[in-house]
Write an enzyme that holds these catalytic residues in place. Structure first.
Site, PDB file in Angstrom:
ATOM      1  N   CYS A  19       0.843  -1.187   0.000  1.00 38.38           N
ATOM      2  CA  CYS A  19       0.000   0.000   0.000  1.00 38.38           C
ATOM      3  C   CYS A  19       0.881   1.241   0.000  1.00 38.38           C
ATOM      4  CB  CYS A  19      -0.917   0.010   1.226  1.00 38.38           C
ATOM      5  SG  CYS A  19      -2.199   1.299   1.169  1.00 38.38           S
ATOM      6  N   CYS A  23      -1.963   3.788   7.140  1.00 39.50           N
ATOM      7  CA  CYS A  23      -3.091   3.974   8.052  1.00 39.50           C
ATOM      8  C   CYS A  23      -2.829   3.265   9.378  1.00 39.50           C
ATOM      9  CB  CYS A  23      -4.378   3.445   7.430  1.00 39.50           C
ATOM     10  SG  CYS A  23      -4.794   4.217   5.850  1.00 39.50           S
ATOM     11  N   TYR A  25      -4.790   1.972  11.523  1.00 40.36           N
ATOM     12  CA  TYR A  25      -5.628   0.825  11.870  1.00 40.36           C
ATOM     13  C   TYR A  25      -5.588  -0.311  10.862  1.00 40.36           C
ATOM     14  CZ  TYR A  25      -8.941   3.465   8.903  1.00 40.36           C
ATOM     15  OH  TYR A  25      -9.546   4.173   7.881  1.00 40.36           O
ATOM     16  N   CYS A  26      -4.726  -0.239   9.843  1.00 42.67           N
ATOM     17  CA  CYS A  26      -4.724  -1.250   8.787  1.00 42.67           C
ATOM     18  C   CYS A  26      -4.345  -2.618   9.340  1.00 42.67           C
ATOM     19  CB  CYS A  26      -3.759  -0.859   7.671  1.00 42.67           C
ATOM     20  SG  CYS A  26      -3.748  -2.064   6.312  1.00 42.67           S
ATOM     21  N   GLY A  70      -4.308  -4.318   0.719  1.00 43.08           N
ATOM     22  CA  GLY A  70      -3.400  -3.369   0.126  1.00 43.08           C
ATOM     23  C   GLY A  70      -4.096  -2.330  -0.751  1.00 43.08           C
ATOM     24  N   CYS A 266     -20.887 -18.631   6.562  1.00 42.37           N
ATOM     25  CA  CYS A 266     -20.117 -17.812   5.627  1.00 42.37           C
ATOM     26  C   CYS A 266     -19.278 -18.740   4.751  1.00 42.37           C
ATOM     27  CB  CYS A 266     -19.269 -16.782   6.361  1.00 42.37           C
ATOM     28  SG  CYS A 266     -18.204 -17.459   7.656  1.00 42.37           S
ATOM     29  N   ASP A 282     -10.885 -12.675   3.449  1.00 33.75           N
ATOM     30  CA  ASP A 282      -9.812 -11.682   3.527  1.00 33.75           C
ATOM     31  C   ASP A 282      -9.447 -11.350   4.973  1.00 33.75           C
ATOM     32  OD1 ASP A 282     -12.312 -10.411   3.691  1.00 33.75           O
ATOM     33  OD2 ASP A 282     -11.508  -8.505   3.024  1.00 33.75           O
ATOM     34  N   CYS A 325     -31.497 -15.250  22.095  1.00 35.85           N
ATOM     35  CA  CYS A 325     -31.548 -13.841  21.698  1.00 35.85           C
ATOM     36  C   CYS A 325     -32.623 -13.609  20.638  1.00 35.85           C
ATOM     37  CB  CYS A 325     -30.185 -13.389  21.165  1.00 35.85           C
ATOM     38  SG  CYS A 325     -30.148 -11.647  20.648  1.00 35.85           S
ATOM     39  N   CYS A 352     -21.731  -7.641  19.854  1.00 36.65           N
ATOM     40  CA  CYS A 352     -23.042  -8.160  20.256  1.00 36.65           C
ATOM     41  C   CYS A 352     -23.903  -7.052  20.857  1.00 36.65           C
ATOM     42  CB  CYS A 352     -22.855  -9.305  21.247  1.00 36.65           C
ATOM     43  SG  CYS A 352     -24.404 -10.001  21.864  1.00 36.65           S
TER      44      CYS A 352
END
Length: 379
Positions: A19, A23, A25-26, A70, A266, A282, A325, A352
């Protein structure tokens, strides 16, 4: 009998974790540790061709490529011209979607022309107004990126390129929900995706990183943005789309939510790295969830492999609190990575509380909107 998952969507990392930004927080930059054989990571043409050939030949009537990183534009414009050429070469009359997720720094006039001509959907990383965006999204430790990204947004919007705002919600930005929503809306980025930030502290894996958004703050952020969105919707401004709200609404009208983190399982797509390695997700580009390499196997087989099936079922392994829930049918325990990154011992989803806060706040209005939608469909 096991039903085969169709090959519909792939996420491609053509420049791997590379990249041109830094950043704070990447989470993906550290993936370079998996690919130490090269200092610079770029997808070869033969790998690109094999990837596209497999998707076009093994996919159905509609296939989607997500080009991510990236930063995928590091590949250069000629690479994406080849993307289109290979899709045309191997296509069988399919509808092909291309999505480009970018920080926007390299998008100039020729880029905009290509994205417009071939109808790419662009996800532009823009966290909000300058003080929000530049808080964590830096080109260097002393240089922000907001001015360039906003210039790119104007270029794309002026040309009519379909452009979504991808805004990461952090400890800081969560305090400015109304300002962010209003800013993006007025800029013309009426399609918004708010991505909650949750990463472990690199110095202490038992803690979440300081820039992560707390569950309570994320819940308040969702409540505020929902109220703003609903107010605009009821006043006639119905072009504004917030991805999470749209996805949740599917469940309210008895349809499957399109976002994987709101589905019972998923693992419905795969991620292809620059060298052809294939992974489950990812957020799980790691050795345990490597499915193979496209130069030695077929994507459709990897998508339906026992390992990918096992990955998909991780989502259904929920803590006991989820069973009773009332909102379970809408969130199904949330994203698996938000459980693994949670430092709590019970394995519950970090967000949550956020979900409970949101649904307690929005359920009545979502139910009313769903009833109106169903009525309109019958007429």
């Amino acid at each position: 009998m096991t039903i085969l998952r169709p090959l519909q969507t792939v996420l491609v990392k053509p420049a791997g974790p590379d990249c041109n930004m830094a950043c704070s927080y990447c989470f993906y930059l550290k993936k370079a540790e998996l690919f130490k054989e090269h200092a610079i990571h770029r997808m070869r043409d033969d790998i690109l061709e094999e990837l596209i050939k497999q998707v076009m030949q093994q996919g159905g009537r509609q296939v989607t490529f997500g080009w991510q990183g990236g930063e995928p534009t590091l590949m250069g414009l000629p690479f994406f011209q080849k993307v289109v050429e290979f899709q045309q070469k191997y296509g069988r009359g399919q509808t092909v979607g291309n999505g480009l997720q970018t920080n926007g720094l390299l998008i100039g006039r020729k880029w905009v022309q290509l994205l417009d001509r071939y109808k790419f959907l662009v996800g532009l990383s823009l966290d909000g107004p300058k003080h929000v965006h530049d808080h964590y999204r830096h080109q260097s430790p002393t240089k922000g990126s907001w001015e360039k990204v906003v210039d790119t947004a104007h270029r794309l919007l002026d040309r009519g390129v379909a452009t979504n705002a991808l805004a990461v919600v952090t400890d800081y930005s969560s305090q400015h929900a109304e300002e962010i929503y209003t800013y993006l809306r007025d800029l013309g980025l009426v399609n918004m995706q708010f991505i909650p930030c949750l990463e472990t502290d690199p110095n202490d894996p038992s803690k979440v990183a300081d820039y992560s958004v707390s569950a309570d703050a994320m819940g308040e952020f969702l409540k505020t943005t929902f109220d703003l969105w609903y107010r605009d919707f009821e006043s006639g401004n119905r072009q504004i789309s917030i991805r999470f709200f749209d996805s949740v609404f599917h469940s309210y009208v008895d349809r499957q939510a399109p976002d994987c983190h709101l589905q019972p399982e998923c693992g419905t797509y795969t991620v292809i790295e620059y060298n052809g390695d294939v992974y489950s997700c990812d957020f799980f580009v790691e050795a345990d969830w490597k499915l193979g390499n496209i130069m030695q196997g077929d994507l459709i087989d990897m998508l339906n492999s026992p390992r990918q099936r096992r990955f998909g079922k991780l989502k259904s392994d929920m803590p006991e609190e989820c069973a009773d829930c009332r909102w379970l049918k809408y969130c199904y325990g949330g994203c698996t990575k938000d459980r693994i990154n949670n430092t709590a011992d019970n394995g519950s989803n970090h967000f949550c509380l956020s979900m409970k806060m949101f649904f307690d706040h929005a359920d009545e209005r979502l139910t009313q909107l769903a009833a109106r939608w169903k009525r309109d469909q019958r007429q």
